[in-house]
Design a protein around this motif. Sequence first.
Motif, mmCIF file in Angstrom:
data_model
loop_
_atom_site.group_PDB
_atom_site.id
_atom_site.type_symbol
_atom_site.label_atom_id
_atom_site.label_comp_id
_atom_site.label_asym_id
_atom_site.label_seq_id
_atom_site.Cartn_x
_atom_site.Cartn_y
_atom_site.Cartn_z
ATOM 1 N N ASN A 251 0.820 -1.221 0.000
ATOM 2 C CA ASN A 251 0.000 0.000 0.000
ATOM 3 C C ASN A 251 0.851 1.267 0.000
ATOM 4 N N ASP A 252 2.008 1.201 0.698
ATOM 5 C CA ASP A 252 2.920 2.351 0.683
ATOM 6 C C ASP A 252 3.376 2.632 -0.747
ATOM 7 N N ILE A 253 3.688 1.546 -1.461
ATOM 8 C CA ILE A 253 4.178 1.715 -2.832
ATOM 9 C C ILE A 253 3.073 2.311 -3.712
ATOM 10 N N ARG A 254 1.878 1.751 -3.602
ATOM 11 C CA ARG A 254 0.760 2.253 -4.434
ATOM 12 C C ARG A 254 0.485 3.728 -4.137
ATOM 13 N N GLU A 255 0.527 4.072 -2.836
ATOM 14 C CA GLU A 255 0.297 5.458 -2.431
ATOM 15 C C GLU A 255 1.390 6.367 -3.011
ATOM 16 N N ALA A 256 2.630 5.887 -2.955
ATOM 17 C CA ALA A 256 3.769 6.712 -3.378
ATOM 18 C C ALA A 256 3.743 7.045 -4.869
ATOM 19 N N ILE A 257 3.188 6.160 -5.674
ATOM 20 C CA ILE A 257 3.165 6.441 -7.120
ATOM 21 C C ILE A 257 1.767 6.843 -7.586
ATOM 22 N N SER A 258 0.877 7.129 -6.649
ATOM 23 C CA SER A 258 -0.503 7.431 -7.056
ATOM 24 C C SER A 258 -0.609 8.796 -7.735
ATOM 25 N N GLY A 259 0.437 9.611 -7.638
ATOM 26 C CA GLY A 259 0.445 10.883 -8.367
ATOM 27 C C GLY A 259 1.125 10.765 -9.717
ATOM 28 N N ASN A 260 1.461 9.560 -10.116
ATOM 29 C CA ASN A 260 2.109 9.350 -11.412
ATOM 30 C C ASN A 260 1.222 8.424 -12.243
ATOM 31 N N LEU A 261 0.657 8.953 -13.301
ATOM 32 C CA LEU A 261 -0.230 8.137 -14.135
ATOM 33 C C LEU A 261 0.567 7.315 -15.136
ATOM 34 N N CYS A 262 0.108 6.079 -15.332
ATOM 35 C CA CYS A 262 0.657 5.206 -16.369
ATOM 36 C C CYS A 262 -0.544 4.579 -17.053
ATOM 37 N N ARG A 263 -0.548 4.567 -18.388
ATOM 38 C CA ARG A 263 -1.686 3.986 -19.098
ATOM 39 C C ARG A 263 -1.335 2.636 -19.701
ATOM 40 N N CYS A 264 -0.056 2.266 -19.663
ATOM 41 C CA CYS A 264 0.360 1.042 -20.364
ATOM 42 C C CYS A 264 0.323 -0.200 -19.477
ATOM 43 N N THR A 265 0.839 -0.081 -18.266
ATOM 44 C CA THR A 265 1.183 -1.295 -17.516
ATOM 45 C C THR A 265 0.079 -1.842 -16.626
ATOM 46 N N GLY A 266 -0.867 -0.999 -16.215
ATOM 47 C CA GLY A 266 -1.804 -1.435 -15.182
ATOM 48 C C GLY A 266 -1.181 -1.355 -13.784
ATOM 49 N N TYR A 267 0.019 -0.779 -13.698
ATOM 50 C CA TYR A 267 0.736 -0.445 -12.452
ATOM 51 C C TYR A 267 1.360 -1.617 -11.695
#
Lengths: 158, 710
Positions: free
Chosen positions: A124-140
């Motif tokens: 959850n820390d990781i998801r929160e940390a990159i939640s301000g960075n959008l990616c449309r290719c990978t599904g995160y």
Amino acid sequence: MSQIIQFTLNGTPVSLESDPMRRLLDVLRDDFSETGVKEGCGEGECGACSVFLNGKLVNSCLVALGSIEGMNVETIVHFKNTPAYRVIEQAFSDAGAVQCGFCTPGMVLAAYALLKNNPHPGENDIREAISGNLCRCTGYNMIVDGIRLAAKRGEGKW
Amino acid sequence: MKNSISTPTDRLDGPEKASGKAVYTDDIRPEGLLFARTLRADRPRARITAIRLPEIPDNYFIVDRNDVPGRNRIKMLEDDWPFFAGEVINHVGEPILLVVGPDREKVADILNSIEVEYEDLPPVLSIDDAIAAKSPIFGDDNCFAAYSFRKGDPDTAFSTAKTVIEGEFKTGYHEQAYMEPQGMIGSYKNGKLTVTGSMQCPFYVKNAMMQLTGFKEDAVQIIQATTGGAFGGKEEYPSLLAGHVAVAAIKTGKPVKLVLERGEDLAVTTKRHPSVSRYRSAIDENGRVIAMEADITLDGGAYAGLSAVVLQRALFAAIGVYNIPNVTVRGRVMATNHVPSGAFRGFGAPQAFFAVEMHMEQIASELGMNPLTFKEIHLVRQGDTTSTGGVLRDEIKIHEMLAKVLKMSNYRKKEGIFASKKGRFRSGIGLAIYLHGCGFTGKGEEIIKGTATIRKLAEDRAEILISNVEMGQGAQTTLRKIVARILELPIQNIEYANPDTDRVPDSGPTVASRTVIIVGHLLESAAKELKKRWNESETLSVSKSYRHPSYIQWDQDKLQGDAYPAYSWGIVAVEVEVDTLTYETAVKGVWTVHDVGIAIDEEIIRGQIEGGILQGLGYASLEVMDTADGAYRQHSFTDYIIPTSVDAPVIESELIDNPYEYGPFGAKCAGELPIAGAAPAYAAAVSHALGIEIHEIPVKPEILIKRAVK
């Protein structure tokens, strides 16, 4: 309108006479050819223009040049020469975290911003940390895997 | 057993992208560069009566249709789409002219001081308006394309049916939301036009530029810049932007760059077609569908673009993965004064799969049957005929895949537990089964006749020469892997530069999930020949051109036969939890199995699957784009919300090997396939959680609230 503004860019003091209302993003790209800093949305939603400002991750499209007098700006251009970058790059590669690449420099900086404060992040820390960075290719998920892998391998490098 | 080609390889484009060194269109800054911005129509349909320009300073230019040296029409199926608006504008955002000059802010100032006077004309602002055709904007019926076909004897089946069940299903606009906005740079030197930019189809752009300029083939050069995502959105629209920078470069004699800002990109580029689908099924006394009728209508927007082909793919997917003996399929694309709709991953199929899967759910629910059991008894098998009378020749492993998904998701158990759940938070699980026809629809591959070349270089190196692009999907790695494996060279010894039409043959566009199965197969056979002849000479090239397998027959007039040479298959199960206080829905898990033949690289395929599924879940749940007076009401990523890392569920994904004889190493297609099932599986899960039928995406909380309080 113009003003002389001094700041440190990637370790080097710079001085620039320019409109203080210009976006840091444009200054970096146009005046310093820092094209690794990307414009994805221009309104602080996507994080492709991420840079470190006095060590804090910010969207450079939302920063006015006039507000950074005397501050330290670090971009991917400088960060890519660090041992921490090499760990993240390899982990991203091994996890398949890179596709079109447009969000990737910003993701890499967001990953570092997390790891230097929290070297053992949970999912959850990781998801929160990159939640301000959008990616449309990978599904995160493959980016999350990449950061988890970097955390595991990067002990002491942050 | 695991196929050795599938073992992941490091992506060859990874390091330069991660480090910010990769050069995207906006990163290219030639000497003397001018910037262009576009003056756009602010209304859906009007005649331009006057344009008042301010005084234009030195070194600044106005570029419009009068500067077009050749034909002011994008070369496409209908050639109806102008580069610059004529006297009548047909959609909000239609380009009228460009302001070009060295300083971006000054360009913007000039643009803002231009005044346009219009005489409004009655606009067509919905599919219903278009059908009513009171003031047609295309032909006399507003219909860009209409098709129909039949299988068996549906009339008799309907007349003998025990029950007939009907339903209507709707899908909305869907924005590709590639992270890199569209952009192009044009230059004109010594009689030669060069356009560099973000694109999927260099030769589409080249053909469009030749028609625009009237220049000969060798006077037009198109180069792909590193492309930051596309998803179909950079199939046809780049030709328009290329035309703008081309005309501006020819007029000014200087390089001209046009990069869209995000808001502009959202406002004017092509989206997935909104759809309205009416289904009707005849059921016999055993609960079997004996006939199905599908009628799909798409909103094509103001110009025909690729709409006719999008409709074809929608119609060929309209019966889904089911063997229904009697079928009627009809469809049409209507002209409206909306921004033109266009290509987007799945190309018509996601609309059809949403409709057919939800219709099957609906029938099961109305018959009181379990939806999955109901779908299962209707699944196609090897040897069955498709709705167009084609034959499913290759092995279909869908039952094996289904068993796998059910086990991974613990489906049957959850189905039972969730159904009896009470309280504020309700869980549901749903599943969709789908296919993707690989490569172009119908005779497309035969018409394009792609050619791929491999050139031997010094020091045990070789170069791939094709017009297909890396746009994030992994073509750089996948195609080099195929060639390296056959030539028995390290992958680093195989070069593959971004295509430049002066250097590469036309291997066709990077669309239709054709890059691996079609172009990869050409490269595989070229590499095999090159390997045999390797010692013949120091400089050696081998080219292979597409030849249609003779057993695949297709009649384009009657729409009969094999619409596609091969099919890839997928199943996805989605678990949701709906908060019945706010009607917000969270995805709790996703389990999926795909048959893409043989994966050339498991990790790249996983990336395609996970990215496609999340894009599909966005389509199903979050991504709303609607119009007011012909303009999109969403202008940014603040109001057009795409999923973030926090929204993204963990996806458990597996592959099943099913090698295809005519694909490289047995590979079929994969890029578009995974987006087809996510929306119906999500909707089915919400439907299961709340015990209501769902007929429309996105499944917004406000719709669920309305349904629930009814």
